[in-house]
Design an enzyme around this catalytic site. Structure first.
Site, PDB file in Angstrom:
ATOM      1  N   ASP A   1      77.844  63.615   4.581  1.00  0.00           N
ATOM      2  CA  ASP A   1      76.829  62.710   4.494  1.00  0.00           C
ATOM      3  C   ASP A   1      76.620  61.860   5.968  1.00  0.00           C
ATOM      4  O   ASP A   1      77.070  62.434   6.969  1.00  0.00           O
ATOM      5  CB  ASP A   1      77.674  61.328   4.190  1.00  0.00           C
ATOM      6  CG  ASP A   1      77.469  61.108   2.590  1.00  0.00           C
ATOM      7  OD1 ASP A   1      76.989  62.401   1.909  1.00  0.00           O
ATOM      8  OD2 ASP A   1      78.853  60.736   2.052  1.00  0.00           O
TER       9      ASP A   1
ATOM     10  N   TYR B   1      91.134  63.690   5.965  1.00  0.00           N
ATOM     11  CA  TYR B   1      90.949  62.447   5.974  1.00  0.00           C
ATOM     12  C   TYR B   1      91.146  61.586   7.093  1.00  0.00           C
ATOM     13  O   TYR B   1      91.645  61.966   6.970  1.00  0.00           O
ATOM     14  CB  TYR B   1      89.453  62.318   5.402  1.00  0.00           C
ATOM     15  CG  TYR B   1      88.173  63.265   4.960  1.00  0.00           C
ATOM     16  CD1 TYR B   1      86.868  63.083   6.105  1.00  0.00           C
ATOM     17  CD2 TYR B   1      88.151  63.961   3.522  1.00  0.00           C
ATOM     18  CE1 TYR B   1      85.644  64.679   5.322  1.00  0.00           C
ATOM     19  CE2 TYR B   1      87.449  64.021   3.314  1.00  0.00           C
ATOM     20  CZ  TYR B   1      86.407  64.788   3.848  1.00  0.00           C
ATOM     21  OH  TYR B   1      85.395  65.255   3.313  1.00  0.00           O
TER      22      TYR B   1
END
Length: 241
Positions: A51, A110
């Site tokens: 994003d 992540y």
């Protein structure tokens, strides 16, 4: 001729990875422009769509090259010359045509960076600043996520997933100098899942969420946390094939 491209980028300069009709400045947009200048017009497929403001240290894409591009070392050099400094190609490898950047991965990881120090304006696009970090309590919360769960209450709408069940293999928070890093590895993630997990941990640290409430949300019984942690602290760190 299919190649696997591993790249890193500074997400703070982009409106996300994927090209969108109403979003002119994206990572993929800059990549397509650089590739077109080298007469490469294939479709880019990424391991996932980060994003706006989300960074990557090892994003993976694949593309089918025209036959005249055999020299991947030269291609890497030319692409890095043409790309802005916010994107760096780390490697280009020939792969079989069965390789798929999005569907071939077995695991993804992540990292999320936090700091409780005074805000540094030069790092504010890369670290999330929070007044309260409770390391033992946040690790206790992270431990609850490990294993297979239905994470339907840890996703942003619009993901288009056929299932919300995911398996998290590793979830740890550790200090490094004045920064706290959260590392999470799973077989896959739902849309904005990491940011909702971090938001839950921050609520835990601030006393706004209990371990019991977090467990209920992980068990898909009741959703207490809806908010997303800022995108600035999030990094896509590794794709495992």
């Amino acid at each position: 001729m299919r190649v696997k491209i591993t790249l890193a980028y500074d997400g703070s300069r982009y409106q996300g990875f994927q090209v969108q009709s109403q979003t002119p400045h994206t990572v993929a947009g800059d990549l397509y422009q650089a590739l077109a200048s080298l007469h490469i017009k294939g479709k880019l497929t990424s391991s996932g769509r980060t994003d706006k403001n989300v960074h990557a240290t090892n994003q993976v894409i694949h593309i089918d090259l025209p036959d005249f591009w055999q020299d991947t070392v030269k291609l890497k050099e030319l692409l890095n010359h043409k790309l802005p400094l916010t994107i760096r190609i780390k490697s280009i490898q020939h792969v079989d045509t069965t390789f798929h950047a999005r569907f071939s991965p077995k695991k993804r990881s992540y990292r999320y960076l936090l700091s409780s120090e005074a805000i540094n304006p030069f790092l504010s696009s890369y670290i999330t600043y929070t007044p309260t970090i409770n390391l033992p309590l946040m690790q206790e919360g992270l431990d609850l996520f490990v294993g297979e769960h239905d994470f339907k209450y840890f996703q942003k709408s619009g993901g288009g997933n056929t299932t919300t069940v995911r398996t998290i293999y590793h979830a740890k928070i550790y200090p490094h100098k004045n920064i706290f890093a959260i590392n999470i590895k799973a077989n896959g993630f739902l849309r904005s899942q990491i940011r909702i997990i971090v938001s839950a941990l921050l609520h835990l640290a601030e006393g706004k969420l209990t371990i019991k409430e977090l467990q209920e949300q992980i068990n898909a019984k009741k959703q207490t946390i809806f908010t997303l942690a800022p995108a600035s602290g999030l990094y896509l760190t590794h794709i495992y094939y």
